[in-house]
Motif scaffolding. Structure first.
Motif, PDB file in Angstrom:
ATOM      1  N   ASP A 137       1.169  -1.141   0.258  1.00  0.00           N
ATOM      2  CA  ASP A 137       0.192   0.080   0.143  1.00  0.00           C
ATOM      3  C   ASP A 137       0.844   1.284  -0.038  1.00  0.00           C
ATOM      4  O   ASP A 137       0.585   2.509  -0.552  1.00  0.00           O
ATOM      5  CB  ASP A 137      -1.378   0.538   0.977  1.00  0.00           C
ATOM      6  CG  ASP A 137      -1.654  -0.907   1.235  1.00  0.00           C
ATOM      7  OD1 ASP A 137      -2.149  -1.909  -0.362  1.00  0.00           O
ATOM      8  OD2 ASP A 137      -3.139  -1.562   2.101  1.00  0.00           O
ATOM      9  N   ALA A 185       0.676   3.634  -3.291  1.00  0.00           N
ATOM     10  CA  ALA A 185       0.710   4.961  -3.248  1.00  0.00           C
ATOM     11  C   ALA A 185       1.207   6.109  -4.109  1.00  0.00           C
ATOM     12  O   ALA A 185       0.666   6.712  -4.664  1.00  0.00           O
ATOM     13  CB  ALA A 185      -0.021   5.972  -1.500  1.00  0.00           C
ATOM     14  N   TYR A 186       2.323   5.944  -4.275  1.00  0.00           N
ATOM     15  CA  TYR A 186       3.629   6.541  -4.847  1.00  0.00           C
ATOM     16  C   TYR A 186       3.396   5.788  -7.143  1.00  0.00           C
ATOM     17  O   TYR A 186       3.321   6.763  -7.752  1.00  0.00           O
ATOM     18  CB  TYR A 186       4.504   6.198  -4.816  1.00  0.00           C
ATOM     19  CG  TYR A 186       5.852   6.576  -5.663  1.00  0.00           C
ATOM     20  CD1 TYR A 186       5.857   7.984  -5.836  1.00  0.00           C
ATOM     21  CD2 TYR A 186       6.963   6.056  -5.978  1.00  0.00           C
ATOM     22  CE1 TYR A 186       6.560   8.325  -6.335  1.00  0.00           C
ATOM     23  CE2 TYR A 186       7.963   6.506  -6.808  1.00  0.00           C
ATOM     24  CZ  TYR A 186       7.949   7.410  -7.476  1.00  0.00           C
ATOM     25  OH  TYR A 186       8.953   7.559  -8.115  1.00  0.00           O
ATOM     26  N   GLN A 217      -1.172   5.663  -7.185  1.00  0.00           N
ATOM     27  CA  GLN A 217      -2.446   6.210  -6.989  1.00  0.00           C
ATOM     28  C   GLN A 217      -2.406   7.546  -7.356  1.00  0.00           C
ATOM     29  O   GLN A 217      -2.770   8.264  -7.698  1.00  0.00           O
ATOM     30  CB  GLN A 217      -2.761   6.148  -5.265  1.00  0.00           C
ATOM     31  CG  GLN A 217      -3.460   4.569  -5.623  1.00  0.00           C
ATOM     32  CD  GLN A 217      -3.645   4.356  -3.713  1.00  0.00           C
ATOM     33  OE1 GLN A 217      -3.845   4.989  -2.559  1.00  0.00           O
ATOM     34  NE2 GLN A 217      -4.921   3.721  -3.560  1.00  0.00           N
ATOM     35  N   VAL A 218      -0.298   8.047  -6.660  1.00  0.00           N
ATOM     36  CA  VAL A 218      -0.424   9.675  -6.966  1.00  0.00           C
ATOM     37  C   VAL A 218      -0.285   9.924  -8.244  1.00  0.00           C
ATOM     38  O   VAL A 218      -0.735  11.113  -8.885  1.00  0.00           O
ATOM     39  CB  VAL A 218       1.061  10.179  -6.144  1.00  0.00           C
ATOM     40  CG1 VAL A 218       1.806   9.514  -6.924  1.00  0.00           C
ATOM     41  CG2 VAL A 218       0.651  11.077  -5.784  1.00  0.00           C
ATOM     42  N   PHE A 261      -8.538   5.423  -3.074  1.00  0.00           N
ATOM     43  CA  PHE A 261      -8.022   6.829  -2.050  1.00  0.00           C
ATOM     44  C   PHE A 261      -8.200   6.527  -0.608  1.00  0.00           C
ATOM     45  O   PHE A 261      -7.474   6.415   0.319  1.00  0.00           O
ATOM     46  CB  PHE A 261      -8.155   7.875  -2.881  1.00  0.00           C
ATOM     47  CG  PHE A 261      -7.907   8.048  -4.426  1.00  0.00           C
ATOM     48  CD1 PHE A 261      -6.801   7.176  -4.966  1.00  0.00           C
ATOM     49  CD2 PHE A 261      -8.768   8.606  -5.215  1.00  0.00           C
ATOM     50  CE1 PHE A 261      -6.369   7.631  -6.225  1.00  0.00           C
ATOM     51  CE2 PHE A 261      -8.267   8.813  -6.516  1.00  0.00           C
ATOM     52  CZ  PHE A 261      -7.258   8.279  -7.107  1.00  0.00           C
ATOM     53  N   ASN A 300      -6.594   3.860   1.551  1.00  0.00           N
ATOM     54  CA  ASN A 300      -5.061   3.759   1.543  1.00  0.00           C
ATOM     55  C   ASN A 300      -4.671   6.205   2.502  1.00  0.00           C
ATOM     56  O   ASN A 300      -3.606   6.434   1.611  1.00  0.00           O
ATOM     57  CB  ASN A 300      -4.315   3.397   0.236  1.00  0.00           C
ATOM     58  CG  ASN A 300      -2.572   3.288   0.579  1.00  0.00           C
ATOM     59  OD1 ASN A 300      -2.273   3.199   1.542  1.00  0.00           O
ATOM     60  ND2 ASN A 300      -1.919   3.504  -0.394  1.00  0.00           N
ATOM     61  N   LEU A 356      -1.020   7.502   1.162  1.00  0.00           N
ATOM     62  CA  LEU A 356      -1.662   8.441  -0.305  1.00  0.00           C
ATOM     63  C   LEU A 356      -1.119   9.809   0.188  1.00  0.00           C
ATOM     64  O   LEU A 356      -0.275  10.735  -0.560  1.00  0.00           O
ATOM     65  CB  LEU A 356      -2.602   8.325  -0.517  1.00  0.00           C
ATOM     66  CG  LEU A 356      -3.140   8.774  -1.859  1.00  0.00           C
ATOM     67  CD1 LEU A 356      -2.154   9.248  -2.768  1.00  0.00           C
ATOM     68  CD2 LEU A 356      -4.463   8.653  -2.238  1.00  0.00           C
ATOM     69  N   CYS A 357      -1.492  10.894   1.198  1.00  0.00           N
ATOM     70  CA  CYS A 357      -1.663  11.957   1.570  1.00  0.00           C
ATOM     71  C   CYS A 357       0.055  12.140   1.274  1.00  0.00           C
ATOM     72  O   CYS A 357       0.682  13.715   0.862  1.00  0.00           O
ATOM     73  CB  CYS A 357      -2.488  11.979   2.573  1.00  0.00           C
ATOM     74  SG  CYS A 357      -3.995  12.579   2.348  1.00  0.00           S
ATOM     75  N   ARG A 378      -5.075  16.603  -1.757  1.00  0.00           N
ATOM     76  CA  ARG A 378      -4.732  15.854  -0.755  1.00  0.00           C
ATOM     77  C   ARG A 378      -5.399  16.510   0.574  1.00  0.00           C
ATOM     78  O   ARG A 378      -5.926  15.386   1.414  1.00  0.00           O
ATOM     79  CB  ARG A 378      -3.370  15.638  -0.011  1.00  0.00           C
ATOM     80  CG  ARG A 378      -2.782  16.024   1.211  1.00  0.00           C
ATOM     81  CD  ARG A 378      -1.225  16.324   1.240  1.00  0.00           C
ATOM     82  NE  ARG A 378      -0.536  17.393   0.961  1.00  0.00           N
ATOM     83  CZ  ARG A 378      -1.035  18.686   1.742  1.00  0.00           C
ATOM     84  NH1 ARG A 378      -1.415  18.612   3.342  1.00  0.00           N
ATOM     85  NH2 ARG A 378      -0.459  19.849   1.747  1.00  0.00           N
TER      86      ARG A 378
END
Lengths: 284, 284
Positions: free
Chosen positions: A179, A183-184, A187-188, A231, A234, A238-239, B253
């Motif tokens: 996860d 995220a990198y 997702q981003v 999103f 996770n 993600l943030c 974000r």
């Protein structure tokens, strides 16, 4: 003793593609479990799998392997609702793009059922069985998140299935590692694509787009309910990645605004060499 | 009267591709002007153009049309150094990705020479004549930045050349409009790609990249001296676009961190619909 059975629960883009890509795998019959009549009709008429049923409970009762190919929350619901339907001694896996919440949810299963999380890293900007493609996974990574409690024979079985489906490789990670990394790497990229489309100049730029614009915004036409769940499930990882990207963009903005060309060139040299190193290590 | 002549000054990736794509254009001879012996030898042996010379001054003296296919600062230098070499009555154009600084620099030319800025929106992550490709411009946009002082016959001539080279269309803009829009559609895509590669997790993510990651970072392996110039010559417009992207990323974000899934879904719906609208308007 008859054939063994794989149940693919949900014949959308991913489930349909998995069912098609599994055709001919060892001595397994591929059974698709669907809810809508239109998906049923399409799957039957197009031969997406060996057999199609609208009785998911019965399908998982008979299945030696179950692939849960539903949106994230629907996977969690299915695990709860059907916890006592899964066949003892069988293995259950899924296709969700986040893994910690799914593996956690699967703890509701009886000890006789082996759950191994999976993330096939492939997709399209369109959904549904009509867009399913037996070649969707060619060249893609397949990630498994097994733990010490899983039967190694089941992990090996899923790896053979992944190879049969055409994946480039099978990578293992813990759900938490998965996860954080996803995220990198995924997702981003989707957040960037939608954030770019929020620029007020989007529609006035027609006629001025190059390949970089088309490539970067390709995934912006995303499935909103699916990605809202991915999103949200996770959010902390993600943030953190979005924040890092904001910081790296600001550093570039400041380097450009400073007028110091040597400093900007050094910064570009650093980043572009990292990309070249990445290409060198991972020819795709 | 002999054939008319087009001089392509600089046979790199873009100049070489232009020379090849211009083959057979009306009654023009295509002459390539180069500085290095290795480029000369490659261009001659591979038939990149009808004739190759290392005497750029002589080439532009004879040329009815000149394409300046050099890096931005080198174009500005060439215009100054050869201001008195260009043929009276001829037209001069260029391929630079920013236009205000180039059009400004071209004001040094005599009134008898017509300068019209051009930006062919195509490229690759590799450079040099060995990577030139006669099909590089197929489906791409060609942008011209003519002004009221240009001869309409010259603008029409460049448009015919662009169509011959396979461009999808020819779009007109003022140099200032061009630079503001290109900061968004091209430059910031490159900034994003390099900024993503600055993430400390880049190398640990191997095996976890999907198509979105490969697409978004594709342009990060950029030509550092070229892009240092392009970014620096368009700094104010580019910094505004980077700032807008930072703001839009922060808004995402915050929406994700808030835990308000309905608000996040509404935001994703807004952005993804903009992308779908864009696709609908600009099928590529």
């Amino acid at each position: 003793m008859g054939k063994k059975t794989v149940a693919v629960v949900g014949l959308g883009l991913i489930g349909g593609s998995i069912a098609m890509a599994l055709a001919g795998f060892e001595d397994y019959e591929i059974v698709g479990a669907v809810r809508s009549q239109s998906t049923y009709d399409f799957a039957v008429s197009h031969g997406v799998c060996d057999r199609v049923t609208m009785d998911a409970a019965q399908a998982v009762r008979e299945a030696d392997v179950v692939w849960l190919c539903l949106p994230p929350e629907a996977i969690l619901d299915f695990l709860r609702d059907h916890r006592d339907d899964f066949k003892a001694g069988g293995v259950v896996t899924d296709v969700c793009g986040i893994k910690t919440a799914i593996v956690e949810g699967a703890k509701c299963l009886p000890d006789t059922v082996d759950f191994i999380g999976c993330h096939p890293m492939a997709g399209k900007e369109v959904s549904g069985v009509a867009n399913a493609d037996r070649d969707l996974f060619r060249g893609a990574h397949c990630i498994l998140t097994p733990n010490d409690g899983n039967d190694p024979a089941h992990v090996a079985l899923l790896e053979r299935m992944a190879r049969h489906m055409g994946f480039r490789d099978v990578v293992r990670a813990t759900p938490e590692q998965h996860d954080a990394i996803i995220a990198y790497t995924s997702q981003v990229m989707h957040i960037m694509a939608v954030a770019v489309c929020d620029d007020p100049d989007l529609f006035s730029c027609k006629g001025f787009e190059g390949g970089s614009f088309r490539d970067c915004t390709r995934v912006a036409a995303l499935d909103v309910p699916l990605w809202t769940q991915l999103f949200s499930l996770n959010a902390p990882a993600l943030c953190r990645v979005i924040q890092t990207l904001e910081d790296n963009l600001r550093a570039y903005r400041e380097a450009i605004a400073s007028g110091d060309r040597a400093a900007l060139a050094a910064k570009l040299e650093y980043s572009s060499q990292r990309k070249r190193q990445m290409n060198f290590d991972s020819p795709v």
